[in-house]
Design a protein around this motif. Structure first.
Motif, PDB file in Angstrom:
ATOM      1  N   ARG A  72       5.846  16.832  58.333  1.00 13.91           N
ATOM      2  CA  ARG A  72       7.005  15.759  56.781  1.00 13.91           C
ATOM      3  C   ARG A  72       5.132  16.439  56.834  1.00 13.91           C
ATOM      4  O   ARG A  72       4.297  15.639  55.180  1.00 13.91           O
ATOM      5  N   GLN A  91      -0.371  20.958  41.955  1.00 16.54           N
ATOM      6  CA  GLN A  91       0.399  19.858  40.934  1.00 16.54           C
ATOM      7  C   GLN A  91       2.181  19.852  41.583  1.00 16.54           C
ATOM      8  O   GLN A  91       2.252  18.901  41.438  1.00 16.54           O
ATOM      9  N   THR A  94       2.651  19.498  44.838  1.00 19.41           N
ATOM     10  CA  THR A  94       2.960  18.734  45.722  1.00 19.41           C
ATOM     11  C   THR A  94       4.039  17.372  45.216  1.00 19.41           C
ATOM     12  O   THR A  94       4.330  17.021  45.785  1.00 19.41           O
ATOM     13  N   GLU A  95       3.871  17.711  43.933  1.00 18.88           N
ATOM     14  CA  GLU A  95       5.082  16.585  43.380  1.00 18.88           C
ATOM     15  C   GLU A  95       6.303  17.315  43.882  1.00 18.88           C
ATOM     16  O   GLU A  95       7.370  15.808  44.192  1.00 18.88           O
ATOM     17  N   LEU A  97       7.461  18.024  46.499  1.00 17.33           N
ATOM     18  CA  LEU A  97       7.454  17.873  48.408  1.00 17.33           C
ATOM     19  C   LEU A  97       7.145  16.347  48.412  1.00 17.33           C
ATOM     20  O   LEU A  97       8.136  15.907  49.089  1.00 17.33           O
ATOM     21  N   ALA A  98       6.320  15.734  47.781  1.00 17.20           N
ATOM     22  CA  ALA A  98       6.512  14.174  47.944  1.00 17.20           C
ATOM     23  C   ALA A  98       7.268  13.901  47.277  1.00 17.20           C
ATOM     24  O   ALA A  98       8.592  12.770  48.238  1.00 17.20           O
ATOM     25  N   GLY A  99       8.702  13.777  46.352  1.00 22.22           N
ATOM     26  CA  GLY A  99       9.567  13.407  45.966  1.00 22.22           C
ATOM     27  C   GLY A  99      10.979  13.499  46.883  1.00 22.22           C
ATOM     28  O   GLY A  99      12.002  12.802  47.548  1.00 22.22           O
ATOM     29  N   GLY A 101       9.923  13.856  50.366  1.00 24.96           N
ATOM     30  CA  GLY A 101       9.108  13.042  51.462  1.00 24.96           C
ATOM     31  C   GLY A 101       7.699  13.977  52.154  1.00 24.96           C
ATOM     32  O   GLY A 101       8.111  13.215  53.940  1.00 24.96           O
ATOM     33  N   TYR A 102       7.138  14.526  52.035  1.00 27.06           N
ATOM     34  CA  TYR A 102       6.909  15.279  52.449  1.00 27.06           C
ATOM     35  C   TYR A 102       4.923  15.155  52.259  1.00 27.06           C
ATOM     36  O   TYR A 102       4.775  14.547  50.632  1.00 27.06           O
ATOM     37  N   GLN A 103       4.246  14.772  52.681  1.00 27.45           N
ATOM     38  CA  GLN A 103       2.411  14.910  52.589  1.00 27.45           C
ATOM     39  C   GLN A 103       2.257  16.058  52.802  1.00 27.45           C
ATOM     40  O   GLN A 103       2.410  17.507  53.396  1.00 27.45           O
ATOM     41  N   THR A 104       0.554  16.525  51.398  1.00 28.80           N
ATOM     42  CA  THR A 104       0.269  17.603  51.687  1.00 28.80           C
ATOM     43  C   THR A 104      -1.508  17.615  52.224  1.00 28.80           C
ATOM     44  O   THR A 104      -1.829  16.271  51.362  1.00 28.80           O
TER      45      THR A 104
END
Length: 341
Positions: A72, A91, A94-95, A97-99, A101-104
């Protein structure tokens, strides 16, 4: 939260079961909300995240990745964060991917392929689910290592004939030609350049030179400066050109940051822009429209690049078979004319 958070077991760290008890859901739902958020409702995920905060639970991501073969985690390699030219891309990437469930994880290459190689050696041990690379110039060792990993990769902010995997960017050579055509169309013939020594900026510079040479303009003075771009570097670049009497009618800069430094140096010397000296930037930073005078530049759709990278990676994660037809996207660019030219 609507229910009182219970304390973790005495003498022990909070567990997934503690989170489930506080959230009022089953442990498997907690696991799904943290590891595969797309399969639970937004309301359930919010309850679980509130319970995580209330209990102080720290997920064991290593164990989860071993069980699911997913970390993830997406690694993003950038040349620099010293200026904001990549900010919109990062931005939006990352936004999105975060939505899902992935972190960067960000790594800085300093525009050096060798530094990128060292970062990759450290990052690949963490087995990220995806890798985002800025540019298409890599060492042979990096290329070979990336080919063997099988990890989905996106090269960004560039185009090339043979990408490693997926590609989302634009042609720096086309930017150089477009700037040359624009300036010649405006009647400028004595042109100078202030550029960083980064590979993509130099490619725009050489493309500009070639396009000008084809129109009979063979002499273009240049100041090539070390990265990263700063206003001080831009001021120094114009100062050196002026000292040599080579600033000409217009200064083309490899970034808006350098161009704003050129504007500042011109103002300090009471050189009228564009009356005595025109200035052209690259990147269309949020400040470019608000300089004095407003800066002509080349706009790159950074948010679109970031969104496209994220969607391409998420699609590959969901369907690895898409590797047979990898994404190749040219987002293009737009030349923005403002008062500085």
């Amino acid at each position: 939260m609507s229910r009182k958070a219970s304390s973790p077991r005495p003498g022990g760290n909070p567990t997934l079961i503690d989170v489930a008890r506080v959230a009022g859901v089953s442990p498997i739902t907690v696991s799904r909300a943290l590891g595969r958020p797309e399969v639970v409702s937004d309301a359930t995920r919010r309850r679980v995240l509130e319970a995580v905060r209330a209990t102080g639970y720290v997920p064991n991501l290593a164990a989860g990745s071993l069980a699911s073969s997913r970390s993830r985690l997406v690694a993003i390699l950038l040349p620099t964060i010293a200026n904001s030219i990549f900010a919109d891309t990062v931005q939006s990437l990352t936004e999105r991917l975060a939505g899902a469930g992935y972190q960067t994880l960000l790594g800085l290459t300093g525009y050096l392929p060798e530094q990128e190689e060292a970062l990759l050696e450290a990052l690949l041990g963490r087995r990220p689910d995806g890798i985002v690379l800025t540019g298409t110039q890599h060492t042979e060792a990096s290329r070979e290592r990336l080919r063997r990993t099988g990890i989905p990769q996106v090269e960004a902010w560039d185009l090339c004939a043979r990408p490693l995997d997926m590609l989302v960017g634009f042609s720096h050579e086309a930017v150089g030609r477009a700037v040359a055509d624009y300036l010649l169309g405006k009647g400028y013939r004595r042109i100078s350049v202030v550029s960083l020594d980064d590979p993509r900026g130099l490619r725009r510079y050489h493309s500009l030179l070639q396009a000008l040479a084809e129109q009979g303009i063979g002499e273009v003075a240049a100041e090539i400066l070390p990265a990263p771009a700063t206003l001080a570097e831009g001021r120094e670049g114009l100062r050196h050109l002026l000292e040599r009497g080579q600033a000409g009618e217009v200064v083309v800069c490899s970034s808006d940051t350098l161009a704003q430094g050129v504007l500042a140096e011109a103002a300090s010397r009471q050189i009228a822009v564009p009356g005595q000296l025109a200035v052209m930037g690259f990147g269309d930073l949020s400040s470019a429209a608000h300089t004095h005078p407003p800066l002509s530049t080349v706009r790159i759709d950074g948010p679109r690049i970031g969104q496209s990278i994220a969607e391409a990676l998420l699609a590959r994660f969901a369907e690895p078979g898409l590797a047979r037809n990898p994404l190749r996207m040219d987002v293009g660019f737009e030349l923005i004319e403002r008062a500085s030219t």
